[in-house]
Design a protein around this motif. Structure first.
Motif, mmCIF file in Angstrom:
data_model
loop_
_atom_site.group_PDB
_atom_site.id
_atom_site.type_symbol
_atom_site.label_atom_id
_atom_site.label_comp_id
_atom_site.label_asym_id
_atom_site.label_seq_id
_atom_site.Cartn_x
_atom_site.Cartn_y
_atom_site.Cartn_z
ATOM 1 N N THR A 239 0.862 -1.184 0.000
ATOM 2 C CA THR A 239 0.000 0.000 0.000
ATOM 3 C C THR A 239 0.899 1.236 0.000
ATOM 4 O O THR A 239 2.008 1.216 0.529
ATOM 5 N N ILE A 240 0.395 2.295 -0.616
ATOM 6 C CA ILE A 240 1.168 3.541 -0.681
ATOM 7 C C ILE A 240 0.282 4.682 -0.197
ATOM 8 O O ILE A 240 -0.936 4.662 -0.411
ATOM 9 N N GLY A 241 0.877 5.627 0.502
ATOM 10 C CA GLY A 241 0.114 6.757 1.038
ATOM 11 C C GLY A 241 1.035 7.612 1.874
ATOM 12 O O GLY A 241 2.227 7.676 1.617
ATOM 13 N N ARG A 242 0.465 8.296 2.841
ATOM 14 C CA ARG A 242 1.316 9.090 3.712
ATOM 15 C C ARG A 242 0.884 8.876 5.154
ATOM 16 O O ARG A 242 -0.291 8.694 5.445
ATOM 17 N N ILE A 243 1.854 8.866 6.049
ATOM 18 C CA ILE A 243 1.544 8.660 7.459
ATOM 19 C C ILE A 243 1.253 10.007 8.089
ATOM 20 O O ILE A 243 1.990 10.974 7.887
ATOM 21 N N SER A 244 0.135 10.105 8.792
ATOM 22 C CA SER A 244 -0.112 11.322 9.561
ATOM 23 C C SER A 244 -0.521 10.902 10.953
ATOM 24 O O SER A 244 -0.900 9.757 11.182
ATOM 25 N N GLU A 245 -0.429 11.843 11.851
ATOM 26 C CA GLU A 245 -0.627 11.569 13.279
ATOM 27 C C GLU A 245 -1.969 10.893 13.562
ATOM 28 O O GLU A 245 -2.983 11.266 13.000
ATOM 29 N N GLY A 246 -1.962 9.925 14.447
ATOM 30 C CA GLY A 246 -3.206 9.329 14.903
ATOM 31 C C GLY A 246 -3.855 8.380 13.914
ATOM 32 O O GLY A 246 -5.021 8.056 14.011
ATOM 33 N N GLN A 247 -3.084 7.934 12.936
ATOM 34 C CA GLN A 247 -3.650 7.078 11.910
ATOM 35 C C GLN A 247 -3.466 5.629 12.327
ATOM 36 O O GLN A 247 -2.400 5.246 12.806
ATOM 37 N N SER A 248 -4.506 4.804 12.150
ATOM 38 C CA SER A 248 -4.377 3.437 12.676
ATOM 39 C C SER A 248 -3.770 2.485 11.652
ATOM 40 O O SER A 248 -2.946 1.640 11.987
ATOM 41 N N ILE A 249 -4.181 2.577 10.400
ATOM 42 C CA ILE A 249 -3.619 1.669 9.390
ATOM 43 C C ILE A 249 -2.540 2.425 8.612
ATOM 44 O O ILE A 249 -2.802 3.467 8.013
ATOM 45 N N LEU A 250 -1.337 1.911 8.639
ATOM 46 C CA LEU A 250 -0.232 2.629 8.015
ATOM 47 C C LEU A 250 0.067 2.040 6.639
ATOM 48 O O LEU A 250 0.006 0.822 6.444
ATOM 49 N N PRO A 251 0.397 2.897 5.686
ATOM 50 C CA PRO A 251 0.764 2.376 4.372
ATOM 51 C C PRO A 251 2.153 1.740 4.418
ATOM 52 O O PRO A 251 2.976 2.082 5.255
ATOM 53 N N ASP A 252 2.392 0.795 3.496
ATOM 54 C CA ASP A 252 3.717 0.175 3.441
ATOM 55 C C ASP A 252 4.743 1.179 2.932
ATOM 56 O O ASP A 252 5.881 1.193 3.366
ATOM 57 N N ILE A 253 4.331 2.001 1.982
ATOM 58 C CA ILE A 253 5.248 3.014 1.460
ATOM 59 C C ILE A 253 4.722 4.382 1.905
ATOM 60 O O ILE A 253 3.598 4.757 1.566
ATOM 61 N N ASP A 254 5.532 5.067 2.675
ATOM 62 C CA ASP A 254 5.115 6.353 3.220
ATOM 63 C C ASP A 254 5.718 7.482 2.393
ATOM 64 O O ASP A 254 6.930 7.601 2.290
ATOM 65 N N LEU A 255 4.871 8.287 1.806
ATOM 66 C CA LEU A 255 5.375 9.374 0.964
ATOM 67 C C LEU A 255 5.427 10.703 1.711
ATOM 68 O O LEU A 255 5.742 11.732 1.123
ATOM 69 N N SER A 256 5.086 10.693 3.035
ATOM 70 C CA SER A 256 5.035 11.983 3.731
ATOM 71 C C SER A 256 6.368 12.743 3.705
ATOM 72 O O SER A 256 6.364 13.971 3.660
ATOM 73 N N PRO A 257 7.540 12.077 3.699
ATOM 74 C CA PRO A 257 8.772 12.873 3.612
ATOM 75 C C PRO A 257 8.903 13.626 2.297
ATOM 76 O O PRO A 257 9.747 14.493 2.152
ATOM 77 N N TYR A 258 8.111 13.263 1.303
ATOM 78 C CA TYR A 258 8.232 13.914 -0.006
ATOM 79 C C TYR A 258 7.176 14.988 -0.186
ATOM 80 O O TYR A 258 6.753 15.267 -1.301
ATOM 81 N N ASP A 259 6.661 15.552 0.919
ATOM 82 C CA ASP A 259 5.676 16.625 0.809
ATOM 83 C C ASP A 259 4.381 16.128 0.169
ATOM 84 O O ASP A 259 3.708 16.843 -0.559
ATOM 85 N N ALA A 260 4.071 14.856 0.462
ATOM 86 C CA ALA A 260 2.919 14.242 -0.197
ATOM 87 C C ALA A 260 1.615 14.928 0.169
ATOM 88 O O ALA A 260 0.685 14.986 -0.625
#
Lengths: 169, 497
Positions: free
Chosen positions: A84-105
């Motif tokens: 799974t791909i997405g971005r991690i944000s605070e308080g999220q229960s299901i996390l993506p396998d690929i986190d794009l948040s460092p890329y200003d997603a």
């Protein structure tokens, strides 16, 4: 008599200037404009036409890498059949396998759980997980919750966030 | 003085001096019904009722009225003492049986020649009330002490300053005085230390008692409250005191430090006096608040401006917001406290009027009619009482012109603050879906205007309200004051290019 907000369709009394539900400008008609964020698209990898498969490929020999167009980074997808791909944000229960948040997603419109990459029998698929801003392959929007085949060189847009699929058979 | 200093018989009935006998009669009946001791249980009602009767006895009798008029200062309606500019969002109203909206941008300023002249500044009558509960310990209290100490040196000889601290009890550090024993006063401030709880009423009471000793319309009467905590059980006492202070022409400005304080409470406490609430997270912001407010109250041309008005049945004043100075929402009450008129800038207020039904109306519709009252501390006769009327023609098919740009721009900056304000109302009334929609729109709008951090805070809160049905206090304050800061207008520049 009411005015209908062009952005969110809520009804506002005559004389209203801004929508009370979404804040859109009701008089100029240009309240919500989509701001274009300049993204360097120039560095796509040139892709040669794929040679016709001459013979049946060995199971599991193909490899897919994701090329983050903005930064040039390459993320290999290995060791699993789904990512799974997405971005991690605070308080999220299901996390993506690929986190794009460092890329200003976030500002690029990537949802928390945006899409899934699937690897099946040397074929690669992407499924949009009902993201807010949708997923496009080579600028064509794909329907959510349906597998779409990926080819070498395809440019995938998660919202405005661009990834190129690099497939090595 | 028992009554407010803006008092005169006309003001008691909410009327301009030019009111007709009919207007006086109907205003009296309305006011008497409202304050009759049999109908109103408020302890002050009977006193107000007597005042209204006293006013009516004089004004209803033509001979007595004209004798009374002679006693009033000649320039009570003050031609040439100030400028009022009214900008409407529409040239005309449409004849409709459904509601329609009209926006009014009201700006009030000193006449240009006066604003430019280096006039005699009005002396301050200021009390600074400082929270010294345990949580203020460290950088917070140190910053307050340093900044206040510097203010001492900036005072003019005729300024009156008092300093009060409070935790579980109040202490007068410097009583209201003109004397400048700087060494002694600085020493008194330097030994202020923090310990104990937060009982705001005790502090307010002591601070107000100091201001009250020198109350005068020729002074700039202010109280500045600095706190970082929540007060328990004495909120009502505080609000009652604020109401009395407001009547006497004292404005309360509050600063909330950190996130622990009660936003709704401090907001009402300040706004019912025509003042405003600011928040500070850093020592730099604390210093900035104190210096800014101190500078501002020295540059006031007219203080405690209020509109007393009657609307007609068809019109409802739905929303009022002060753009400048002290950017803040204004509570809708019979007396609309619109605040202070700065000396070299203008007081700008946006009003949203809902006009309910306009069928059967031909010609001009008077939407709001009343008086605009304030005091000019530097004037020999400070009290101003003038008539203010909003009216618009009603047409079957009015020409559709775009609203004035200056009004649209102001509303545009205000719309983000409004979205969060309405989302708060939705949350309070349990309408989570609508709150979420508004917050989502707010986040989008913030992103388009480049406010990434604020947008992120809003997005996080969206998750939060889904889980907990309420907003996180920190985030609520961040969003409220963050969007309010965006309202801060260039308006004044546009009006005085």
């Amino acid at each position: 008599m009411t005015i209908q907000c062009p952005n969110c369709s809520s009804a506002e009394p005559e004389g209203a200037i801004f929508c009370s539900d979404c804040g859109a400008n009701l008089v100029s008609g240009s309240g919500l404009s989509t701001a274009a964020i300049p993204a360097p698209d120039a560095q796509l990898y040139p892709v040669e036409p794929a040679p016709p498969p001459a013979e049946p490929l060995q199971v599991g020999s193909a490899q897919i890498n994701l090329h983050i167009v903005r930064t040039g980074q390459i993320i290999p997808l290995e060791g699993r059949s789904e990512f799974t791909i997405g971005r991690i944000s605070e308080g999220q229960s299901i996390l993506p396998d690929i986190d794009l948040s460092p890329y200003d997603a976030y500002t690029q419109g990537v949802s928390r759980l945006h899409a899934t990459f699937k690897i099946n029998n040397n074929e690669f698929f992407i499924e949009d997980l009902g993201s807010s801003n949708g997923t496009r392959i080579n600028n064509t929007k794909i329907p959510p919750l349906h597998d779409q085949v990926l080819h070498h060189g395809d440019v995938i847009s998660l919202g405005r966030f661009k990834i190129q699929a690099l497939i090595r058979q | 003085m028992v009554t407010g200093y803006l008092d005169n018989f006309y003001a008691r009935l909410g009327l301009p001096q030019s009111a007709t006998q009919d207007e006086i009669r109907s205003a009296y009946h309305a006011a008497a019904r409202r304050f009759h001791p049999d109908l109103n249980s408020d302890s002050r009602a009977s006193e107000i009722f007597l005042q209204i009767q006293e006013a009516y006895e004089t004004l209803s009798n033509l001979a007595k009225r004209s004798a009374y008029n002679k006693l009033l200062p000649e320039d009570i309606s003050a031609p040439g003492k100030f400028l009022v500019n009214t900008i409407y969002s529409r040239d005309a109203l449409t004849q409709l049986d459904s509601p329609q909206l009209l926006y009014v941008l009201l700006t009030i300023m000193a006449p240009p020649d006066l604003a430019a002249a280096p006039e005699k500044r009005q002396p301050l009558n200021l009390s600074i009330v400082i929270d010294t509960s345990t949580s203020m310990n460290g950088a917070r209290l140190n910053t307050v002490k340093e900044t206040v100490t510097r203010l001492l040196q900036m005072l003019q000889p005729d300024d009156i300053l008092s300093i009060v601290t409070f935790n579980d009890r109040a202490e007068v550090i410097i009583p209201a005085t003109r004397s400048r024993k700087l060494n002694l006063q600085e020493a008194r401030i330097s030994i202020i230390s923090a310990a104990g709880g937060t009982e705001i009423f005790k502090g307010l009471q002591a601070g107000y008692a100091e201001v009250k000793q020198h109350l005068h319309p020729n002074f700039s009467n202010h109280l500045i409250l600095i706190t970082d905590g929540r007060t328990y059980g004495d909120e009502k006492l505080c609000l009652d005191l604020a109401r009395e202070a407001s009547q006497e022409g004292v404005t309360i400005h509050s600063l909330g430090i950190g996130y622990e304080w009660n936003d709704e409470f401090l907001e009402s406490l300040s706004s019912i006096t025509g003042g405003s609430l600011t928040y500070a997270q850093t020592p730099a912001a604390i210093k900035q608040f104190i210096e800014e407010k101190f500078g501002q109250i020295q540059q006031i041309y007219g203080s405690n401006a209020q509109m007393r008005f009657r609307t007609n049945e068809a019109t409802e004043l739905r929303y009022a917001f002060r753009l400048f100075p002290n950017t803040s929402a204004i509570p809708i009450e019979e007396n609309l406290l619109i605040g202070d008129i700065p000396l070299r800038q203008s007081l700008s207020v946006i009003l949203e009027l809902m006009v309910n039904k306009t069928t059967g109306i031909a010609g001009d519709l008077v939407l709001l009619d009343g008086s605009l009252d304030f005091a000019i501390p530097s004037a020999a006769i400070p009290n101003i009482n003038s008539r203010i009327t909003f009216s618009r023609p009603v047409h079957q098919q009015p020409p559709i012109n775009p609203p004035p740009k200056i009004l649209v721009d102001a509303l545009s900056r205000l719309s983000l603050y409004r979205l969060q304000e309405l989302a708060q109302v939705d949350l309070r009334t349990g309408n989570l879906e609508r709150a979420a929609f508004r917050l989502k729109s707010l986040a989008t709008q913030l992103l388009t205007s480049g406010e990434k951090d604020l947008a992120k805070t809003v997005m996080l809160e969206l998750d939060h309200i889904g889980n907990s049905k309420g907003m996180n206090q920190d985030a609520q304050k961040k969003i409220k004051f963050g969007t309010r800061a965006l309202v801060n207008p260039e308006l004044d520049k546009e009006l005085h290019p």
